[in-house]
Design an enzyme around this catalytic site. Structure first.
Site, PDB file in Angstrom:
ATOM      1  N   GLU A   9       0.797  -1.224   0.000  1.00 22.10           N
ATOM      2  CA  GLU A   9       0.000   0.000   0.000  1.00 22.10           C
ATOM      3  C   GLU A   9       0.831   1.275   0.000  1.00 22.10           C
ATOM      4  O   GLU A   9       0.460   2.253  -0.625  1.00 22.10           O
ATOM      5  CB  GLU A   9      -0.918   0.075   1.242  1.00 22.10           C
ATOM      6  N   ASP A  82      -1.895  -5.130   3.753  1.00 19.14           N
ATOM      7  CA  ASP A  82      -1.977  -5.529   5.161  1.00 19.14           C
ATOM      8  C   ASP A  82      -2.869  -6.755   5.346  1.00 19.14           C
ATOM      9  O   ASP A  82      -3.706  -7.084   4.501  1.00 19.14           O
ATOM     10  CB  ASP A  82      -2.506  -4.368   6.011  1.00 19.14           C
ATOM     11  N   ASP A  84      -5.267  -7.335   7.568  1.00 19.02           N
ATOM     12  CA  ASP A  84      -6.608  -7.214   8.114  1.00 19.02           C
ATOM     13  C   ASP A  84      -7.634  -7.115   6.981  1.00 19.02           C
ATOM     14  O   ASP A  84      -7.312  -7.236   5.808  1.00 19.02           O
ATOM     15  CB  ASP A  84      -6.688  -6.013   9.063  1.00 19.02           C
ATOM     16  N   GLU A  86      -9.305  -4.589   5.799  1.00 18.41           N
ATOM     17  CA  GLU A  86      -9.077  -3.473   4.878  1.00 18.41           C
ATOM     18  C   GLU A  86      -7.982  -3.828   3.877  1.00 18.41           C
ATOM     19  O   GLU A  86      -8.092  -3.544   2.677  1.00 18.41           O
ATOM     20  CB  GLU A  86      -8.681  -2.224   5.670  1.00 18.41           C
ATOM     21  N   TYR A 286       2.676  -5.114  13.096  1.00 16.80           N
ATOM     22  CA  TYR A 286       1.501  -4.418  12.574  1.00 16.80           C
ATOM     23  C   TYR A 286       0.728  -3.753  13.702  1.00 16.80           C
ATOM     24  O   TYR A 286       0.488  -4.344  14.754  1.00 16.80           O
ATOM     25  CB  TYR A 286       0.605  -5.419  11.836  1.00 16.80           C
ATOM     26  N   ARG A 288      -2.422  -2.385  13.805  1.00 14.54           N
ATOM     27  CA  ARG A 288      -3.885  -2.488  13.959  1.00 14.54           C
ATOM     28  C   ARG A 288      -4.211  -3.914  14.385  1.00 14.54           C
ATOM     29  O   ARG A 288      -4.300  -4.824  13.568  1.00 14.54           O
ATOM     30  CB  ARG A 288      -4.592  -2.133  12.640  1.00 14.54           C
ATOM     31  N   HIS A 331      -2.681 -11.471  14.484  1.00 11.08           N
ATOM     32  CA  HIS A 331      -2.340 -12.640  15.289  1.00 11.08           C
ATOM     33  C   HIS A 331      -1.340 -12.336  16.383  1.00 11.08           C
ATOM     34  O   HIS A 331      -0.965 -13.195  17.134  1.00 11.08           O
ATOM     35  CB  HIS A 331      -1.786 -13.736  14.385  1.00 11.08           C
TER      36      HIS A 331
END
Length: 852
Positions: A9, A82, A84, A86, A286, A288, A331
């Protein structure tokens, strides 16, 4: 051309990863989402099972074109967004938009940007997880439906240009509810007894004690102190026992936001921006996540670092269980990528946040802190009550060598940290040095900070790690909530003291109610909240909103079909929208305050078109009502009749100055001094009613000095100022914001000419059509053309039901009458003043009513 194209991203992440992969890999960035639901249009076909219409925004077309070309030439495309929901949706959008083929596409995920993690991800690719994609789609579609259907209701029933959202509206409700709790709270007072003893007649070793119970009446507290004159004091009981304290779990998104707010003073959004940079540069995992787990690799690395730095006795391996039942975003907890890196390069903010993350993660694997806690009960010969002295001694620091968690608890006035007690023995005599009875007041519930609001949302199960920061930013940007400091007020309290065998009484003062960086609802925020609570209970219901989050989790796990979930939500919601549009009255928070003694007319407060105000008289009276604006510190919900009537003392006239009239008043932007035709803002927190002639002249002189020209352009003066949106220069009635790239304090003539030239060019392209006499225009905006009606910015839609947009050719010839119809659809009473004037010509009905 590289055989493999890997897409992430952000360019920062791309740069970090590029160093880990060989020449066969080309790493490129999509710069976030490359497409979204169409703007200016709902973009959702409800009748076609919520099918979405996506578009690539103008600023992403070049990125998409480049990625398409590179993907076409590559043998394999690796989607590395990523991990997740999103991120999964971004990979899906890339797959669809770039026209990728299944046999030439691989999806990889990683929790940290390290060479081993990247290489392992390459070795274990997977396909796109459509359950995660559907969960993100369900959230995006549901939020778009709520926004597009609720916002027009607010425009018609409350005020134009308002908006609503599923999570943001619940956050506003929490803040409104808490504000009303605070306003309704009545403090109760009681006297607290504290004492200082020495272990010998002239000893310096002090024992601080407190009476567990409090006295509601001053007389009872005074009697207690009088009874202690000449009394004997001794240690009746002594208890010593071990105590321990365990470290907190490693950071999740919400706990990092909370602790960074408490310890570093960072806003939630700033914390996430800094954490994003740390992650993309490979410094932390990460950011989030709602998991508190650490990987085996991380546990071993932490253990090695602890043993190396402090020895085996400081290491105690721990595993933590995630409290959130819906934890699914990642995780592992937020931790340093490498535990042996105590600091990292970067700016001061990055270094401070990294240090916080490192300390929290390393402390979670350290030994508990051990204390010895002593409690002494002190009896007195003249009364049956006992005072209590408590103290603790740190026996082993354990994790406290590295880190101590902060608290949001504000009710800590009695806490004075660890109180060390000297050696004591049961039956030991103590000598009273001083005893105090101090009047103390109960406290209202604490207003929310950004950190405590995140904590509350998480407790309620509302929102997810990726939504906390944008939610809090949104409710502030839309004017429903403000974050600010507020001064306290002075309060008196009683203080009684026993010293040297005599009791004395004093009345002292303290400042109470001071707030720092707290969230306050605005008047319009409260009106919108009350309207939604009345007509859309589901949208602002805490349990309902939390259940929606659980349904998103079920979709992500493949346990529920996402379109069925949307149908079950949308059908009753759409019915509520239609019913409210038909039956609901306009909402303005109107409240009757009482009667104006001078005129005998009712006094109201409400939110008007230009903000909160007070009104004397009725709208249907032959004599026009009188209006006055509220000051920034006043609120529709709390202003009293007396305070409201004070507002009508403004404006008032002072003596002329330099041949011009001088007056003090209050307007839409706050209190002002009017000098001739000039309106000069009164400094913040200054009471306009206190301004006399001398002070008015001072304010005028300061304005004259500030408005002195700093340069000239085309023969006209250029002045400098600072306003709501930052520093600006003014030339020929144009206000021109000065970007940070310029040194505002040392603007050169070249800088000024450049700024003015750019502004003139921008203004030339601003209007598509303009009807200056009616204060109506069609302008080009950031998100496309819109209607400007006075100070309002309204949507420009050909058909409100379908959200069809006008073409450029249609806008070039659109008539004023057609634009007025569009305005009335959004502001039903936009042109009402003309109707009122006509109504005054026919007072027959009023005459009849009076006869009755």
């Amino acid at each position: 051309m590289a055989k493999n194209l890997l897409i992430v991203e952000s360019p920062a992440k791309a740069k970090t990863i590029e160093g880990y992969l060989g020449k066969d890999f080309l790493v490129k960035s999509s710069y976030g989402h490359i497409r979204d639901l169409v703007k200016g249009d709902m973009g959702i076909d409800i009748s076609n099972n919520f099918a979405q219409t996506y578009e690539v925004p103008a600023d992403k077309k070049q990125v998409v074109a480049e990625l398409k070309k590179l993907a076409k030439d590559a043998e394999m495309v690796w989607l590395a967004s990523d991990e997740d929901r999103e991120g999964e949706a971004i990979s899906w959008h890339l797959y669809e938009t770039l026209g990728l083929k299944e046999n030439k596409t691989k999806r990889i995920v990683f929790h940290e940007i390290t060479k081993p993690a990247i290489l392992k991800a390459i070795e274990t690719p997977r396909s796109i997880d459509y359950n995660l994609v559907n969960a993100q789609q369900a959230r995006r579609v549901l939020d778009r439906l709520v926004g597009f259907e609720l916002s027009p209701v607010l425009w018609k029933k409350v005020k134009p240009s308002l908006s609503a959202g599923r999570v943001q509206s619940v956050a506003v409700r929490l803040i409104v509810d808490r504000e009303r709790e605070v306003n309704k709270f009545n403090a109760t007072a009681a006297y607290k007894i504290t004492a200082e003893f020495s272990t010998s007649a002239n000893g310096k070793e002090l024992v601080k004690a407190e009476l567990p119970q409090r006295f509601e009446k001053e007389a009872d507290a005074e009697k207690f102190l009088n009874d202690c004159i000449g009394a004997g004091f001794s240690v009746d009981n002594l208890e010593t026992k071990p105590a321990k304290r365990n470290p907190a779990a490693p950071f999740t998104t919400s706990t990092l936001q909370q602790e960074a707010s408490r310890k570093l003073g960072y806003s939630v959004s700033r914390t996430m921006q800094i954490a994003q940079r740390l992650y993309e540069s490979g410094r932390i995992t990460y950011m989030r996540t709602d998991s508190v787990n650490l990987s085996e690799t991380a546990l071993q690395a932490a253990a090695n670092e602890i043993r190396s730095a402090w020895g085996d006795k400081y290491h105690q391996p721990r595993t933590y269980k995630t409290k959130s039942a819906g934890a699914q975003e990642a995780h592992e907890a937020i931790r340093p990528t490498y535990f042996n890196q105590h600091t990292v390069p970067g700016d001061n903010a990055e270094q401070r946040l990294y240090e916080l993350i490192w300390k929290r993660a390393i402390a979670s694997q350290m030994s508990e802190a051990l204390f010895e806690k002593t409690t002494a009960q002190i009896g007195l010969s003249t009364r049956k009550e006992q005072l209590v002295a408590e103290g603790e001694v740190l026996k082993f620091d354990g994790f406290l060598k590295v880190y101590l968690e902060s608290s949001d608890d504000e009710d800590m006035e009695d806490a004075e940290g660890s109180n060390m007690l000297p050696p004591l023995a049961r039956g030991q005599e103590l000598h009273l040095k001083v005893m105090n009875a101090t009047e103390r007041f109960s406290r209202p519930p604490a207003r929310y900070t950004e950190a405590s609001l995140v904590k509350k949302l998480e407790e309620l199960g509302i929102g997810r790690p990726s939504t906390y920061a944008p939610t809090i930013s949104t409710i502030q940007n839309r004017g429903y909530v403000v974050k600010e400091d507020r001064d306290g007020r002075q309060r008196t309290f009683g203080a009684i003291q026993l010293a040297n065998g005599a009791v004395t009484k004093k009345t002292k003062t303290e400042i109470t109610g001071a707030e720092k960086a707290k969230l306050f609802p605005t008047d319009i925020g409260q009106v919108v909240n009350d309207f939604l609570v009345e007509h859309f209970k589901g949208i602002v219901d805490f349990n309902f909103t939390a259940n929606v989050e659980k349904e998103f989790d079920e979709i992500a796990q493949g346990l529920q079909e996402w379109t069925k979930m949307l149908h079950s939500f949308y059908t009753p919601f759409h019915l509520e929208v239609e019913t409210t549009l038909e039956t609901a009255d306009r909402a303005n928070g109107e409240r009757l305050l009482g009667i104006d003694p001078a005129t005998g007319k009712n006094v109201y407060t409400k939110v008007g078109r230009f903000g909160p105000l007070v009104q004397i008289g009725e709208n249907d009276d032959e004599e026009k009502p009188r209006y006055a604006s509220l000051t920034k510190s006043q609120s529709v919900g709390t202003i009293t009749l007396e305070e409201a009537l004070e507002q009508f003392k403004l404006p008032f006239q002072l003596e002329d100055y330099q041949g011009k009239e001088v007056a003090v008043g209050i307007g839409r932007f706050g209190p002002y001094v009017k000098w001739g035709d000039a309106f000069i803002s009164v400094p913040k927190n200054e009471d306009p009613l206190s301004i006399d002639q001398d002070r008015a002249i001072e304010i005028i002189a300061e304005k004259i000095s500030a408005d002195a020209p700093v340069a000239h352009y085309q023969g006209m003066p250029v002045t400098k100022g600072s306003g709501r949106f930052g520093p600006f220069i003014k030339w020929n009635d144009l206000f021109i914001n000065v970007p940070r790239a310029y040194n505002f304090d040392r603007l050169s003539q070249t800088d000024i000419e450049e700024l003015i030239t750019k502004k003139i060019e921008k203004e030339a392209n601003r209007f598509i059509q303009q009807w200056a006499a009616d204060k109506i225009a069609i302008e080009n905006g950031r998100w496309g053309p819109f209607i400007r009606f006075g100070k309002e910015m309204l949507k420009l839609r050909k058909n409100p039901a379908t959200n069809d947009k006008y073409t450029a050719e249609e806008l070039a010839v659109i008539s004023l009458d057609e634009v007025k119809k569009l305005i009335v659809e959004q502001v039903p009473n936009a042109f009402e003043p003309k109707k009122k004037a006509a109504a005054k010509k026919a007072p027959a009905k009023k005459t009849t009513a009076k006869k009755k």
